[in-house]
Design a protein around this motif. Sequence first.
Motif, PDB file in Angstrom:
ATOM      1  N   PHE B  33      30.376 -31.287   2.478  1.00  0.00           N
ATOM      2  CA  PHE B  33      31.288 -30.314   1.887  1.00  0.00           C
ATOM      3  C   PHE B  33      31.583 -30.704   0.437  1.00  0.00           C
ATOM      4  O   PHE B  33      31.500 -31.875   0.074  1.00  0.00           O
ATOM      5  CB  PHE B  33      32.613 -30.276   2.654  1.00  0.00           C
ATOM      6  N   TYR B  35      34.716 -30.217  -2.495  1.00  0.00           N
ATOM      7  CA  TYR B  35      36.105 -29.864  -2.724  1.00  0.00           C
ATOM      8  C   TYR B  35      36.423 -29.955  -4.218  1.00  0.00           C
ATOM      9  O   TYR B  35      35.789 -30.701  -4.972  1.00  0.00           O
ATOM     10  CB  TYR B  35      37.049 -30.823  -1.982  1.00  0.00           C
ATOM     11  N   GLN B  37      39.845 -30.669  -6.754  1.00  0.00           N
ATOM     12  CA  GLN B  37      41.246 -31.075  -6.859  1.00  0.00           C
ATOM     13  C   GLN B  37      41.681 -30.879  -8.300  1.00  0.00           C
ATOM     14  O   GLN B  37      41.364 -31.682  -9.180  1.00  0.00           O
ATOM     15  CB  GLN B  37      41.430 -32.537  -6.423  1.00  0.00           C
ATOM     16  N   GLN B  41      47.233 -31.260  -8.134  1.00  0.00           N
ATOM     17  CA  GLN B  41      47.172 -30.377  -6.975  1.00  0.00           C
ATOM     18  C   GLN B  41      46.503 -31.061  -5.783  1.00  0.00           C
ATOM     19  O   GLN B  41      45.997 -32.178  -5.892  1.00  0.00           O
ATOM     20  CB  GLN B  41      46.377 -29.109  -7.332  1.00  0.00           C
ATOM     21  N   SER B  42      46.511 -30.330  -4.681  1.00  0.00           N
ATOM     22  CA  SER B  42      45.829 -30.815  -3.486  1.00  0.00           C
ATOM     23  C   SER B  42      44.355 -30.435  -3.544  1.00  0.00           C
ATOM     24  O   SER B  42      43.881 -29.880  -4.537  1.00  0.00           O
ATOM     25  CB  SER B  42      46.500 -30.210  -2.248  1.00  0.00           C
ATOM     26  N   LEU B  43      43.646 -30.705  -2.475  1.00  0.00           N
ATOM     27  CA  LEU B  43      42.223 -30.405  -2.427  1.00  0.00           C
ATOM     28  C   LEU B  43      41.995 -29.006  -1.881  1.00  0.00           C
ATOM     29  O   LEU B  43      42.652 -28.585  -0.917  1.00  0.00           O
ATOM     30  CB  LEU B  43      41.488 -31.401  -1.530  1.00  0.00           C
ATOM     31  N   LEU B  45      38.755 -26.526  -0.568  1.00  0.00           N
ATOM     32  CA  LEU B  45      37.357 -26.500  -0.175  1.00  0.00           C
ATOM     33  C   LEU B  45      36.605 -25.454  -0.988  1.00  0.00           C
ATOM     34  O   LEU B  45      37.019 -24.287  -1.052  1.00  0.00           O
ATOM     35  CB  LEU B  45      37.237 -26.188   1.321  1.00  0.00           C
ATOM     36  N   THR B  56      27.610 -22.190   2.186  1.00  0.00           N
ATOM     37  CA  THR B  56      28.625 -21.228   2.635  1.00  0.00           C
ATOM     38  C   THR B  56      29.866 -21.417   1.793  1.00  0.00           C
ATOM     39  O   THR B  56      30.514 -22.467   1.864  1.00  0.00           O
ATOM     40  CB  THR B  56      28.957 -21.450   4.118  1.00  0.00           C
ATOM     41  N   GLU B  58      33.709 -20.604   0.186  1.00  0.00           N
ATOM     42  CA  GLU B  58      35.041 -20.159   0.559  1.00  0.00           C
ATOM     43  C   GLU B  58      35.472 -19.038  -0.389  1.00  0.00           C
ATOM     44  O   GLU B  58      34.897 -18.827  -1.462  1.00  0.00           O
ATOM     45  CB  GLU B  58      36.027 -21.323   0.492  1.00  0.00           C
ATOM     46  N   LEU B  92      35.058 -33.509  -5.388  1.00  0.00           N
ATOM     47  CA  LEU B  92      34.776 -34.495  -4.353  1.00  0.00           C
ATOM     48  C   LEU B  92      33.813 -33.936  -3.328  1.00  0.00           C
ATOM     49  O   LEU B  92      33.923 -32.763  -2.948  1.00  0.00           O
ATOM     50  CB  LEU B  92      36.048 -34.920  -3.622  1.00  0.00           C
ATOM     51  N   GLN B 105      35.721 -36.710   8.563  1.00  0.00           N
ATOM     52  CA  GLN B 105      35.132 -36.531   7.239  1.00  0.00           C
ATOM     53  C   GLN B 105      35.460 -37.727   6.368  1.00  0.00           C
ATOM     54  O   GLN B 105      36.607 -38.171   6.306  1.00  0.00           O
ATOM     55  CB  GLN B 105      35.655 -35.256   6.576  1.00  0.00           C
ATOM     56  N   PHE B 107      35.081 -39.217   2.376  1.00  0.00           N
ATOM     57  CA  PHE B 107      35.037 -38.643   1.041  1.00  0.00           C
ATOM     58  C   PHE B 107      34.419 -39.599   0.035  1.00  0.00           C
ATOM     59  O   PHE B 107      34.582 -40.826   0.127  1.00  0.00           O
ATOM     60  CB  PHE B 107      36.454 -38.278   0.581  1.00  0.00           C
TER      61      PHE B 107
END
Lengths: 113, 116
Positions: B33, B35, B37, B41-43, B45, B56, B58, B92, B105, B107
């Motif tokens: 995957f 990501y 950030q 902020q947060s992560l 996807l 695929t 998001e 990431l 998962q 990272f």
Amino acid sequence: AQSVTQLDSHVSVSEGTPVLLRCNYSSSYSPSLFWYVQHPNKGLQLLLKYTSAATLVKGINGFEAEFKKSETSFHLTKPSAHMSDAAEYFCVVGLGGDYKLSFGAGTTVTVRA
Amino acid sequence: SAVISQKPSRDICQRGTSLTIQCQVDSQVTMMFWYRQQPGQSLTLIATANQGSEATYESGFVIDKFPISRPNLTFSTLTVSNMSPEDSSIYLCSALGGQGRTDTQYFGPGTRLTVL
């Protein structure tokens, strides 16, 4: 849809005192829940995970979390904070069979000497 | 656990250019995957990197902006195309599985991108 809410954006504790980081989840079925930690300028490290086994989960570095279905909570605790615990902590929920993760907003922990 | 490395660790780029980030895992993994950030902020996807087929994405992320490749079970790349300052973030990669662990998962250390 699955999601998590971290109730505190910032937590400050004194070294040697307990740490409590609060997380509530929203899920239509039994979720997979995780806590990750991110130290400054470092990658994410898995602290612990809940995947429908024991409700009290023990992780690394003395952390543990309790899954409470009735309260939809997954709070992270540590009995005695250490200076090295200063970091950003993320509560994370798995989104199901495709293994995607949804991250909470994060809680910044500072530890006072 | 799987050990994941990323290249570059950081870069400063000019707007309008593109950057390709590499992600290498030390063992074969089932899923990878990417990501983002953003600062403070947060992560979030971006996409699932599928081995041998198109990634695929998001909601809010498109292939033209973030093309992804995954030629085998240990390697993936993310390209940030036609960059603007809003693309300044940490990117990431993560991997699911590795050494029989199918539910966790791991990272990479992240790639810190600054766009001027």
